[in-house]
Design a protein around this motif. Structure first.
Motif, mmCIF file in Angstrom:
data_model
loop_
_atom_site.group_PDB
_atom_site.id
_atom_site.type_symbol
_atom_site.label_atom_id
_atom_site.label_comp_id
_atom_site.label_asym_id
_atom_site.label_seq_id
_atom_site.Cartn_x
_atom_site.Cartn_y
_atom_site.Cartn_z
ATOM 1 N N UNK A 5 0.838 -1.179 0.000
ATOM 2 C CA UNK A 5 0.000 0.000 0.000
ATOM 3 C C UNK A 5 0.883 1.243 0.000
ATOM 4 N N UNK A 6 0.530 2.209 -0.789
ATOM 5 C CA UNK A 6 1.281 3.450 -0.876
ATOM 6 C C UNK A 6 1.035 4.320 0.349
ATOM 7 N N UNK B 111 -5.399 1.345 -2.554
ATOM 8 C CA UNK B 111 -5.452 1.421 -4.017
ATOM 9 C C UNK B 111 -5.195 0.061 -4.671
ATOM 10 N N UNK B 112 -5.152 -0.993 -3.877
ATOM 11 C CA UNK B 112 -4.803 -2.294 -4.418
ATOM 12 C C UNK B 112 -3.292 -2.436 -4.478
ATOM 13 N N UNK B 113 -2.804 -3.265 -5.381
ATOM 14 C CA UNK B 113 -1.363 -3.410 -5.518
ATOM 15 C C UNK B 113 -0.765 -2.061 -5.885
ATOM 16 N N UNK B 114 0.304 -1.676 -5.173
ATOM 17 C CA UNK B 114 0.815 -0.315 -5.364
ATOM 18 C C UNK B 114 2.300 -0.245 -5.680
ATOM 19 N N UNK B 115 2.977 -1.394 -5.756
ATOM 20 C CA UNK B 115 4.417 -1.392 -6.022
ATOM 21 C C UNK B 115 4.778 -2.651 -6.790
ATOM 22 N N UNK B 116 5.692 -2.501 -7.762
ATOM 23 C CA UNK B 116 6.065 -3.610 -8.634
ATOM 24 C C UNK B 116 7.582 -3.761 -8.717
ATOM 25 N N UNK C 191 -0.522 11.345 -7.670
ATOM 26 C CA UNK C 191 -1.836 10.989 -8.196
ATOM 27 C C UNK C 191 -2.082 9.519 -7.903
ATOM 28 N N UNK C 192 -3.153 9.227 -7.188
ATOM 29 C CA UNK C 192 -3.400 7.863 -6.726
ATOM 30 C C UNK C 192 -3.931 6.933 -7.811
ATOM 31 N N UNK D 100 8.378 0.755 -10.050
ATOM 32 C CA UNK D 100 7.159 1.504 -10.313
ATOM 33 C C UNK D 100 6.239 1.448 -9.090
ATOM 34 N N UNK D 101 5.717 2.621 -8.709
ATOM 35 C CA UNK D 101 4.891 2.738 -7.509
ATOM 36 C C UNK D 101 3.721 3.679 -7.781
ATOM 37 N N UNK D 102 2.560 3.366 -7.223
ATOM 38 C CA UNK D 102 1.398 4.245 -7.336
ATOM 39 C C UNK D 102 1.737 5.580 -6.695
#
Length: 72
Positions: A1-2, A8-13, A51-52, A69-71
């Motif tokens: 979570x960010x 927001x669901x999955x937030x980091x990859x 921006x979410x 990459x992150x939300x």
């Protein structure tokens, strides 16, 4: 979570570092349909606001993802 975008669901990859940018965008949008992923190439201008519903995918000059990459 960010930190700034809760729930927001999955937030980091992190698993996408080293992957082609276009592949990363497709993966992110498949795993979290509530966000738009955008490839940012070296020298591109972009809005730095949090921006979410956005994930910035920073790629190197060869189009390879260079940071997680992150939300936000």
């Amino acid at each position: 979570m960010s930190e700034f975008c809760p729930d927001v669901g999955k937030s980091s990859w992190p698993e996408l570092v080293g992957v082609a940018g276009d592949t990363a965008v497709a993966t992110i949008e498949k795993e979290n349909p509530s966000v738009d992923a955008v490839v940012i190439k070296p020298g591109d201008n972009y809005v730095t606001a949090i921006l979410c519903d956005r994930v910035l995918v920073f790629v190197d000059s060869k189009g390879i993802v260079e940071s997680v990459p992150t939300v936000g």
